[in-house]
Design a protein around this motif. Structure first.
Motif, PDB file in Angstrom:
ATOM      1  N   LEU A   1       0.397 -40.655 -50.108  1.00 14.08           N
ATOM      2  CA  LEU A   1       1.008 -39.781 -49.102  1.00 14.08           C
ATOM      3  C   LEU A   1       1.989 -38.866 -49.838  1.00 14.08           C
ATOM      4  CD1 LEU A   1       1.544 -39.014 -46.130  1.00 14.08           C
ATOM      5  CD2 LEU A   1       3.320 -40.765 -46.096  1.00 14.08           C
ATOM      6  N   ILE A   2       1.719 -37.562 -49.794  1.00  9.00           N
ATOM      7  CA  ILE A   2       2.617 -36.605 -50.453  1.00  9.00           C
ATOM      8  C   ILE A   2       3.528 -36.011 -49.372  1.00  9.00           C
ATOM      9  CG2 ILE A   2       2.777 -34.571 -51.939  1.00  9.00           C
ATOM     10  CD1 ILE A   2      -0.073 -35.027 -52.826  1.00  9.00           C
ATOM     11  N   VAL A   3       4.826 -36.151 -49.571  1.00  6.44           N
ATOM     12  CA  VAL A   3       5.775 -35.724 -48.541  1.00  6.44           C
ATOM     13  C   VAL A   3       6.374 -34.378 -48.949  1.00  6.44           C
ATOM     14  CG1 VAL A   3       7.862 -36.380 -47.266  1.00  6.44           C
ATOM     15  CG2 VAL A   3       6.250 -38.148 -48.025  1.00  6.44           C
ATOM     16  N   CYS A   4       6.018 -33.337 -48.181  1.00  8.47           N
ATOM     17  CA  CYS A   4       6.456 -31.969 -48.526  1.00  8.47           C
ATOM     18  C   CYS A   4       7.351 -31.369 -47.458  1.00  8.47           C
ATOM     19  CB  CYS A   4       5.236 -31.065 -48.694  1.00  8.47           C
ATOM     20  SG  CYS A   4       4.149 -31.539 -50.023  1.00  8.47           S
ATOM     21  N   VAL A   5       7.971 -32.203 -46.624  1.00 11.45           N
ATOM     22  CA  VAL A   5       8.865 -31.630 -45.603  1.00 11.45           C
ATOM     23  C   VAL A   5      10.194 -31.268 -46.262  1.00 11.45           C
ATOM     24  CG1 VAL A   5       7.812 -32.872 -43.665  1.00 11.45           C
ATOM     25  CG2 VAL A   5       9.690 -33.943 -44.915  1.00 11.45           C
ATOM     26  N   LYS A   6      11.074 -30.580 -45.542  1.00 15.83           N
ATOM     27  CA  LYS A   6      12.398 -30.242 -46.068  1.00 15.83           C
ATOM     28  C   LYS A   6      13.172 -31.542 -46.334  1.00 15.83           C
ATOM     29  CE  LYS A   6      12.788 -25.622 -45.500  1.00 15.83           C
ATOM     30  NZ  LYS A   6      13.223 -24.691 -46.537  1.00 15.83           N
TER      31      LYS A   6
END
Ligand code: PAF
Length: 307
Positions: free
Chosen positions: A75-80
């Motif tokens: 799971l790649i987390v790209c949120v702010k």
């Protein structure tokens, strides 16, 4: 087979999705996790060469039953940075026990909360951290443009290691990607770059390149010096001359860009100051160190956020 999911459909999330999609094998699968979408959506990407590519991206709805998440390996987390904990924590118990999480955002801080949570309740889920200097702009919700190449670095942080096939997939798909045996020094260097460029461009309302003027040199030096001191108390050694050179290099390489914080302030959005200069202040308080220049910038940006 690799199943990768991306949390966050902003410019960087869509860019990473596009790059992974380019190298996808028949046996691999790739999707976004989103609060609204459930199935499939057209994504448009303007490449560095100016071509507009369209393709279908799959989605898992964040509220789906656990069965939708069972085979996600990464799971790649790209949120702010300020959204990481709220977006990720409700999903963790949906993830399979051998899943791996990669945080890819500006600033630092969420990894400390997450590493504790994983260690206490999900010890089989590994955590990697990363940083990217790739440039991307979001024209509309599903149309992004890649605006610049840049280094993407990632490496292990806690729990089980990322499996080799996933590591290879990231290295082969993302332009200029690097695996770092020791990722925290890289994140601190990027933090220093952001701690200088982002607040100064937001306060001065200028492009990154304007910071190369002589009048900013002393201030850049002071901010960097404070960061070096705090990092040292967090067991990270940064070389002052190399760090200042790196900051000046990024100012010059991105001279025509408006920093993400400049853009956030201009569009009356929340900025990432809490996880940039705010993180430095937090660590300084922990070690009883004084960081007046970072505190000054932090408060000036907070004032701008409230306008
Ligand atoms: O946040 C940003 O804008 C970027 O990380 C950087 C490197 C400062 C370039 O604009």
């Amino acid at each position: 087979m690799n199943k990768i999911a991306i949390l966050g459909t902003g410019a960087i999330g869509q860019l990473i999705h596009y790059q992974l999609n380019q190298s996808i094998k028949k046996t691999d699968s790739l999707c976004f996790i989103d609060r609204q979408k459930t199935r499939c959506h057209k994504v448009n990407v303007t490449t560095l060469l100016g071509d507009i590519l369209k393709y279908d991206a799959n989605f898992i709805n964040a509220q789906s039953p656990q069965s939708a998440f069972t085979d996600i390996q990464l799971l790649i987390v790209c949120v702010k940075s300020y959204q990481v904990i709220d977006a990720l924590v409700p999903l963790i118990n949906q993830l399979p026990p051998r899943c791996h999480i990669l945080l890819l955002h500006n600033g630092m801080g969420p990894h400390l909360i997450l590493q504790e949570k994983l260690h206490a309740s999900y010890p089989t889920i590994g955590l990697s951290l990363g940083t990217t200097s790739q440039g991307a702009l979001r024209h509309t919700a599903w149309h992004i443009e890649q605006t610049g190449t840049g280094l993407t670095q990632f490496g292990h942080h806690s729990g089980p290691l990322m499996v080799e096939s996933l590591k290879a997939r990231l290295l082969n798909s993302i332009d200029n990607a690097q695996y770092c045996e020791s990722i925290l020094p890289m994140l601190w260097q990027k933090l220093a770059v952001n701690a200088v460029i982002n607040p100064l461009t937001a306060i001065e309302r200028c492009k990154n390149g304007a910071l190369s003027a002589e009048r900013f040199r002393l201030q850049i030096d002071t901010i960097a010096q404070e960061i070096i001191l705090v990092a040292q108390h967090d067991a990270i050694l940064l070389n002052k001359a190399a760090l200042i050179q790196r900051i000046l290099d990024v100012i010059s390489l991105t001279k025509n860009n408006f920093s993400s914080m400049y853009q956030d302030i201009t569009h009356h959005r929340r900025s990432e100051i809490d996880n940039i200069n705010g993180y430095i202040i937090q660590r300084a308080e922990k070690h009883r160190l004084s960081v007046p220049e970072n505190i000054l910038l932090y408060h000036k940006v907070k004032d701008l956020e409230s306008i």
